[in-house]
Design a protein around this motif. Structure first.
Motif, PDB file in Angstrom:
ATOM      1  N   GLN A   1      -0.601  -5.500  -9.755  1.00  0.00           N
ATOM      2  CA  GLN A   1      -1.581  -6.318  -9.025  1.00  0.00           C
ATOM      3  C   GLN A   1      -1.319  -6.364  -7.526  1.00  0.00           C
ATOM      4  O   GLN A   1      -2.247  -6.432  -6.736  1.00  0.00           O
ATOM      5  CB  GLN A   1      -1.591  -7.750  -9.574  1.00  0.00           C
ATOM      6  CG  GLN A   1      -2.193  -7.869 -10.943  1.00  0.00           C
ATOM      7  CD  GLN A   1      -3.708  -7.744 -10.896  1.00  0.00           C
ATOM      8  OE1 GLN A   1      -4.318  -7.793  -9.838  1.00  0.00           O
ATOM      9  NE2 GLN A   1      -4.304  -7.574 -12.055  1.00  0.00           N
TER      10      GLN A   1
ATOM     11  N   MET B   1       0.888  -1.164   0.000  1.00  0.00           N
ATOM     12  CA  MET B   1       0.000   0.000   0.000  1.00  0.00           C
ATOM     13  C   MET B   1       0.920   1.206   0.000  1.00  0.00           C
ATOM     14  O   MET B   1       1.650   1.440   0.962  1.00  0.00           O
ATOM     15  CB  MET B   1      -0.924   0.067   1.204  1.00  0.00           C
ATOM     16  CG  MET B   1      -1.814   1.307   1.108  1.00  0.00           C
ATOM     17  SD  MET B   1      -2.851   1.632   2.530  1.00  0.00           S
ATOM     18  CE  MET B   1      -3.898   0.228   2.564  1.00  0.00           C
TER      19      MET B   1
ATOM     20  N   GLU C   1      -2.780   4.965  -2.287  1.00  0.00           N
ATOM     21  CA  GLU C   1      -3.630   5.814  -1.443  1.00  0.00           C
ATOM     22  C   GLU C   1      -3.039   7.202  -1.491  1.00  0.00           C
ATOM     23  O   GLU C   1      -1.820   7.375  -1.373  1.00  0.00           O
ATOM     24  CB  GLU C   1      -3.655   5.304   0.002  1.00  0.00           C
ATOM     25  CG  GLU C   1      -4.482   4.073   0.217  1.00  0.00           C
ATOM     26  CD  GLU C   1      -5.971   4.350   0.034  1.00  0.00           C
ATOM     27  OE1 GLU C   1      -6.442   5.423   0.469  1.00  0.00           O
ATOM     28  OE2 GLU C   1      -6.653   3.479  -0.505  1.00  0.00           O
TER      29      GLU C   1
ATOM     30  N   ARG D   1      -1.535  -1.119  -4.067  1.00  0.00           N
ATOM     31  CA  ARG D   1      -2.675  -0.211  -4.011  1.00  0.00           C
ATOM     32  C   ARG D   1      -2.137   1.174  -3.700  1.00  0.00           C
ATOM     33  O   ARG D   1      -1.270   1.330  -2.831  1.00  0.00           O
ATOM     34  CB  ARG D   1      -3.640  -0.655  -2.913  1.00  0.00           C
ATOM     35  CG  ARG D   1      -4.829   0.262  -2.757  1.00  0.00           C
ATOM     36  CD  ARG D   1      -5.795  -0.296  -1.739  1.00  0.00           C
ATOM     37  NE  ARG D   1      -6.628   0.776  -1.222  1.00  0.00           N
ATOM     38  CZ  ARG D   1      -7.333   0.685  -0.126  1.00  0.00           C
ATOM     39  NH1 ARG D   1      -7.319  -0.417   0.591  1.00  0.00           N
ATOM     40  NH2 ARG D   1      -8.062   1.685   0.269  1.00  0.00           N
TER      41      ARG D   1
END
Length: 92
Positions: free
Chosen positions: A81, A63, A86, A84
């Motif tokens: 994949q 992340m 943020e 993520r």
């Protein structure tokens, strides 16, 4: 005397600078720092950085928390994949 035969006017040398950009990520889990030094900061080099982080940490889920720099929020980034993204609130 400027312009006299055999004399060359003195010119100041303009400093030459080379700009490089450090892309870095720090793991909050173990403090490991990963970085790349690249010639530009744009969406293309951001993509290189994301791909390299995904490759280096292929068995981990990442992340990545970032500000909203233009190359961070480029709509055409292909987020790996195992990652993520943020984003921090604007102006934070």
């Amino acid at each position: 005397m400027l312009g006299a035969q055999g004399l060359t006017p003195h010119r100041r040398r303009t400093p030459q600078r080379q700009t490089l950009y450090a892309f870095a990520a720090v793991s909050t889990h173990d403090g490991v720092i990963d970085s790349l030094v690249l010639p530009w900061a744009n969406a293309e080099t951001m993509q290189v950085f994301l791909a390299e982080m995904a490759r280096r940490h292929a068995v981990e889920f990442i992340m990545m928390v970032m500000d909203q720099a233009g190359w961070h929020i480029a709509g055409h980034l292909d987020v790996p994949q195992n990652m993520r993204l943020e984003f921090l609130p604007a102006l934070s």
